[in-house]
Scaffold this motif. Structure first.
Motif, PDB file in Angstrom:
ATOM      1  N   ILE A  55      74.787 107.542 -16.871  1.00  0.00           N
ATOM      2  CA  ILE A  55      76.003 107.912 -17.598  1.00  0.00           C
ATOM      3  C   ILE A  55      76.584 106.757 -18.403  1.00  0.00           C
ATOM      4  O   ILE A  55      76.968 106.957 -19.561  1.00  0.00           O
ATOM      5  CB  ILE A  55      77.037 108.536 -16.635  1.00  0.00           C
ATOM      6  CG1 ILE A  55      76.629 109.962 -16.342  1.00  0.00           C
ATOM      7  CG2 ILE A  55      78.439 108.498 -17.210  1.00  0.00           C
ATOM      8  CD1 ILE A  55      77.512 110.683 -15.358  1.00  0.00           C
ATOM      9  N   PRO A  56      76.661 105.517 -17.885  1.00  0.00           N
ATOM     10  CA  PRO A  56      77.201 104.435 -18.725  1.00  0.00           C
ATOM     11  C   PRO A  56      76.386 104.201 -20.001  1.00  0.00           C
ATOM     12  O   PRO A  56      76.959 103.952 -21.068  1.00  0.00           O
ATOM     13  CB  PRO A  56      77.142 103.204 -17.819  1.00  0.00           C
ATOM     14  CG  PRO A  56      77.152 103.749 -16.446  1.00  0.00           C
ATOM     15  CD  PRO A  56      76.434 105.053 -16.521  1.00  0.00           C
ATOM     16  N   SER A 115      80.441 104.705 -34.187  1.00  0.00           N
ATOM     17  CA  SER A 115      80.658 103.639 -35.174  1.00  0.00           C
ATOM     18  C   SER A 115      79.783 103.846 -36.410  1.00  0.00           C
ATOM     19  O   SER A 115      80.221 103.568 -37.530  1.00  0.00           O
ATOM     20  CB  SER A 115      80.409 102.267 -34.553  1.00  0.00           C
ATOM     21  OG  SER A 115      79.052 102.089 -34.256  1.00  0.00           O
ATOM     22  N   VAL A 116      78.570 104.352 -36.229  1.00  0.00           N
ATOM     23  CA  VAL A 116      77.702 104.640 -37.378  1.00  0.00           C
ATOM     24  C   VAL A 116      78.293 105.776 -38.215  1.00  0.00           C
ATOM     25  O   VAL A 116      78.353 105.678 -39.460  1.00  0.00           O
ATOM     26  CB  VAL A 116      76.266 104.990 -36.902  1.00  0.00           C
ATOM     27  CG1 VAL A 116      75.431 105.536 -38.040  1.00  0.00           C
ATOM     28  CG2 VAL A 116      75.610 103.769 -36.297  1.00  0.00           C
ATOM     29  N   ALA A 166      77.850  95.240 -29.494  1.00  0.00           N
ATOM     30  CA  ALA A 166      78.567  95.750 -28.320  1.00  0.00           C
ATOM     31  C   ALA A 166      77.646  96.583 -27.439  1.00  0.00           C
ATOM     32  O   ALA A 166      77.700  96.485 -26.205  1.00  0.00           O
ATOM     33  CB  ALA A 166      79.770  96.572 -28.761  1.00  0.00           C
ATOM     34  N   LEU A 167      76.794  97.398 -28.056  1.00  0.00           N
ATOM     35  CA  LEU A 167      75.835  98.205 -27.298  1.00  0.00           C
ATOM     36  C   LEU A 167      74.900  97.322 -26.496  1.00  0.00           C
ATOM     37  O   LEU A 167      74.654  97.576 -25.308  1.00  0.00           O
ATOM     38  CB  LEU A 167      75.033  99.095 -28.255  1.00  0.00           C
ATOM     39  CG  LEU A 167      73.921  99.936 -27.644  1.00  0.00           C
ATOM     40  CD1 LEU A 167      74.510 101.049 -26.807  1.00  0.00           C
ATOM     41  CD2 LEU A 167      73.042 100.500 -28.727  1.00  0.00           C
ATOM     42  N   ILE A 168      74.393  96.262 -27.104  1.00  0.00           N
ATOM     43  CA  ILE A 168      73.469  95.359 -26.410  1.00  0.00           C
ATOM     44  C   ILE A 168      74.170  94.627 -25.274  1.00  0.00           C
ATOM     45  O   ILE A 168      73.655  94.570 -24.144  1.00  0.00           O
ATOM     46  CB  ILE A 168      72.840  94.373 -27.419  1.00  0.00           C
ATOM     47  CG1 ILE A 168      71.892  95.122 -28.349  1.00  0.00           C
ATOM     48  CG2 ILE A 168      72.102  93.256 -26.699  1.00  0.00           C
ATOM     49  CD1 ILE A 168      71.427  94.309 -29.530  1.00  0.00           C
ATOM     50  N   TYR A 204      77.726 104.349 -23.889  1.00  0.00           N
ATOM     51  CA  TYR A 204      77.541 103.260 -24.852  1.00  0.00           C
ATOM     52  C   TYR A 204      76.823 103.756 -26.102  1.00  0.00           C
ATOM     53  O   TYR A 204      77.157 103.359 -27.225  1.00  0.00           O
ATOM     54  CB  TYR A 204      76.761 102.104 -24.238  1.00  0.00           C
ATOM     55  CG  TYR A 204      77.386 101.536 -22.985  1.00  0.00           C
ATOM     56  CD1 TYR A 204      78.753 101.593 -22.763  1.00  0.00           C
ATOM     57  CD2 TYR A 204      76.602 100.958 -22.013  1.00  0.00           C
ATOM     58  CE1 TYR A 204      79.312 101.072 -21.618  1.00  0.00           C
ATOM     59  CE2 TYR A 204      77.157 100.430 -20.866  1.00  0.00           C
ATOM     60  CZ  TYR A 204      78.506 100.501 -20.668  1.00  0.00           C
ATOM     61  OH  TYR A 204      79.058  99.982 -19.529  1.00  0.00           O
ATOM     62  N   THR A 205      75.846 104.639 -25.927  1.00  0.00           N
ATOM     63  CA  THR A 205      75.128 105.190 -27.073  1.00  0.00           C
ATOM     64  C   THR A 205      76.047 106.056 -27.924  1.00  0.00           C
ATOM     65  O   THR A 205      75.994 105.998 -29.162  1.00  0.00           O
ATOM     66  CB  THR A 205      73.913 106.000 -26.601  1.00  0.00           C
ATOM     67  OG1 THR A 205      73.106 105.176 -25.762  1.00  0.00           O
ATOM     68  CG2 THR A 205      73.086 106.489 -27.767  1.00  0.00           C
TER      69      THR A 205
END
Length: 80
Positions: free
Chosen positions: A17-18, A29-30, A54-56, A22-23
């Motif tokens: 779920i986390p 944002s895209v 931030a995703l990484i 994040y995805t």
């Protein structure tokens, strides 16, 4: 569905779920960048780069958190 199968599914969902959240934040944002491009006629690359960064970072933190957790105790219980 028996209780053992339900517990296995809950463990899988708890793990993934986390990463799904994040995805979704990155996809938002895209999409926001493309909407800004449609209305302002300039593409904000820094928003995409910031979202990817931030995703990484959040993914690395989540992997470290999941690797360090050795027991099955929840992070917050009745003692807190």
């Amino acid at each position: 569905m028996n209780s053992r199968k339900r517990k296995e599914l809950a463990a899988i969902f708890t793990r993934w779920i986390p990463f799904f959240i994040y995805t979704c934040i990155f996809i938002g944002s895209v999409l926001g960048s493309f909407l800004y491009y449609l209305f302002q006629d300039e593409f904000p690359y820094e928003v995409i780069v910031g979202g990817l960064l931030a995703l990484i970072i959040l993914s690395i933190i989540e992997v470290i958190k999941q690797k360090r957790k050795k027991d099955n105790l929840p992070e917050a219980d009745e003692r807190m």
